[in-house]
Write an enzyme that holds these catalytic residues in place. Structure first.
Site, PDB file in Angstrom:
ATOM      1  N   GLU A 136       0.809  -1.231   0.000  1.00  0.00           N
ATOM      2  CA  GLU A 136       0.000   0.000   0.000  1.00  0.00           C
ATOM      3  C   GLU A 136       0.845   1.285   0.000  1.00  0.00           C
ATOM      4  O   GLU A 136       0.881   2.022   0.996  1.00  0.00           O
ATOM      5  CB  GLU A 136      -0.985  -0.034   1.171  1.00  0.00           C
ATOM      6  CG  GLU A 136      -1.969  -1.187   1.023  1.00  0.00           C
ATOM      7  CD  GLU A 136      -3.076  -1.215   2.070  1.00  0.00           C
ATOM      8  OE1 GLU A 136      -3.028  -0.413   3.015  1.00  0.00           O
ATOM      9  OE2 GLU A 136      -3.984  -2.073   1.949  1.00  0.00           O
ATOM     10  N   GLU A 194      -4.432  -9.082  -0.918  1.00  0.00           N
ATOM     11  CA  GLU A 194      -4.896  -8.897   0.457  1.00  0.00           C
ATOM     12  C   GLU A 194      -6.386  -8.609   0.509  1.00  0.00           C
ATOM     13  O   GLU A 194      -6.913  -7.822  -0.281  1.00  0.00           O
ATOM     14  CB  GLU A 194      -4.136  -7.751   1.136  1.00  0.00           C
ATOM     15  CG  GLU A 194      -4.444  -7.657   2.640  1.00  0.00           C
ATOM     16  CD  GLU A 194      -3.694  -6.519   3.315  1.00  0.00           C
ATOM     17  OE1 GLU A 194      -2.471  -6.409   3.108  1.00  0.00           O
ATOM     18  OE2 GLU A 194      -4.336  -5.735   4.035  1.00  0.00           O
TER      19      GLU A 194
END
Length: 522
Positions: free
Chosen positions: A260, A365
């Site tokens: 991220e 994820e």
């Protein structure tokens, strides 16, 4: 408490009415109810429900596996393929000539928290849990994502090179969490997995001394610029990680460019992050990470970019993949599921596939219980199982080749997590009683991971009319067909499947159910 007898009887009767007779499977679910909309299945060191090894019946018959909000969990059945149409109002037609992507695999993450929870059980219960995920008797996981050093699902903040100014990484050292927890468990997983195990590494943050904010958390990126010493050292850090794990006979299929990267651009971000812009990521891969991997002992390790929400697509991938120098080192685009509802799959995943078909899309994820309005562990939530199945089907129908859950196991609070960012997991551990609960999301994953073997190819499937069913179809390498059908409505939906190669399959999707149908064509 499990289902009441009348409820269970009704579900089984509906199932039988579709021409399918339930079979026992190996072990039945020990159902426990915790006040949510469905049940968990309790496991201990000596007992756990399992569908067991699955083999399909001969040509002319089909197998079915049904899970539902009413409490069925991979309930096995079989039936006869019909020569003529059953006359059902809805027909799903398999179109094998329409061929799409091939499956890489499904799995979860061996975070520090997951490893701590698994190791908190007795050895017998540990083995049971790992078998449920990874053995041929279990649900067929073949992918494990491994954080490089700490993340929020750790009990402390650390990296492998915390000595200030160590640009040569001469003090690079794996942590006790690797040596004592993750590596021993990954070795056991590798021994259990019948085929190759695909390990995927993601880093959350570079060492603080390499970063603009001199901290592992918050808004910060690497000092300097791509091609500079911090960026080159960060690429070398990846190689050192791969070298250290290789000493334990653990080699990685892929690394991502970092978890991220958008989080590291947020002021006061609360846990480990490393900010990149797409331009910085592009240039780091082209100048540093790509060449470092290429000249290392791991030239075949794949590089996956993004490792963030599809909200950032297609822009992010366009910036990176349109560069020839970066593109030649990259294999795929890694996506997370958070906020998927804000951006349609076709204008994010679909656009990237059509623009850059040589790069695969991979889900790295996902977890339930992350939203502020729907937080933490919910034991027995069928709604969350439906969220998983909906997202997986949507992703698979938009060229994604695999889907990775987040923590393999958490405790009953949804941790440990040093910043108290508690979420849910398909397996919840109660160490005090040496048991673990398999959540409805575990079975949601199983409907895909157990049946869509690596190399399975998505094919076309069309509905004869408007329907609320969600579905995807695959042909496995042995020629068998797998169709997965999700019914998120409160109505029973009858339908038939037409495979021109074999005939008509009568079926029923009970309310709030997930159904996997499979049959041989030769």
């Amino acid at each position: 408490m499990g289902l009441s007898v009348p409820q269970a009887a009704l579900v089984v009767l509906v199932f039988i009415s579709s021409g399918v007779s339930p079979s026992s499977g190996r072990n039945k679910c020990v159902a426990r109810h915790f006040g949510h909309d469905s049940v968990v299945c309790e496991c201990n060191s000596t007992y756990c429900d399992s569908v067991g090894s699955v083999s399909l019946p001969p040509l002319g018959r089909f197998s079915s596996y049904l899970s539902s909000g009413e409490g069925l969990r991979l309930e096995a059945g079989s039936g006869l393929v019909q020569v003529n149409s059953t006359g059902a109002g809805l027909r799903l037609t398999i179109v094998p000539s329409q061929k799409y992507q091939k499956i890489r695999g499904f799995g979860g993450a061996m975070t520090d928290a997951a490893a701590i929870n698994i190791m908190s059980l007795s050895v017998g219960a540990q083995d049971q849990l790992l078998r449920e995920y990874f053995s041929s008797e279990g649900i067929g996981y073949n992918v494990v994502r491994v954080p490089m050093a700490s993340c929020d699902f750790s009990t402390r903040l650390y990296t492998y090179a915390d000595s200030h100014g160590d640009f040569s990484l001469s003090n690079f050292t794996l942590a006790p969490e690797d040596i004592d927890l993750k590596i021993p468990l990954l070795q056991r997983v590798q021994a259990l997995t019948p085929g190759p195990l695909s390990l995927l590494a993601s880093a959350w943050s570079a060492p603080a001394w390499m970063k603009t904010n001199s901290a592992l958390i918050g808004k910060g990126s690497l000092k300097g610029h791509p091609g500079g010493k911090e960026y080159k050292t960060w690429a070398h850090y990846y190689i050192r990680f791969l070298e250290e794990y290789a000493k334990y006979n653990l080699t990685f299929w892929a690394v991502t460019t970092g978890n991220e990267p958008s989080a590291g651009q947020i002021t006061n971000y609360s846990f480990q992050a490393l900010g990149f812009t797409p331009e910085e990521q592009r240039d780091w891969v082209a100048l540093d990470l790509g060449p470092a991997l290429h000249t290392s002992s791991f030239p075949n390790t794949h590089i996956l970019i993004l490792d963030d929400n599809r909200l950032l697509l297609p822009y992010w991938a366009k910036v990176v993949l349109s560069d020839v120098e970066a593109g030649r080192y990259i294999h795929g685009v890694a996506v997370h599921w958070y906020m998927d509802g804000l951006v349609p799959a076709e204008i994010s995943l679909g656009v990237i596939h059509h623009l850059y078909p040589e790069y695969y899309l991979f889900g790295t994820e996902a977890c339930a219980g992350w939203k502020p309005t729907d937080r933490g562990v919910k034991l027995g939530s069928w709604d969350r199982a439906e969220q998983y199945a909906h997202d997986i089907i949507e992703d698979l129908n938009h060229y994604v080749v695999g889907w990775t859950d987040w923590n393999l196991a958490l405790d009953q609070t949804g941790g440990p997590n040093w910043v108290k960012n508690f979420v849910d997991s398909p397996v919840i551990v109660d160490a005090q009683h040496d048991i673990f609960y398999k959540q409805p999301t575990f079975y949601s994953m199983a409907h895909f991971s157990k049946f869509l073997w690596e190399g399975s190819q998505r094919v076309g499937v069309s509905a004869s009319g408007k329907t609320n069913l969600e579905f995807c179809a695959f042909i496995r390498q042995d020629g068998s067909v797998v169709l997965i059908v999700l019914n998120r409505t409160s109505s029973v939906i009858q339908f038939e499947v037409w495979d021109p190669a074999v005939g008509y399959i009568p079926s029923t999707a009970p309310a709030h159910s997930l159904l996997t149908l499979a049959w041989n064509t030769v």
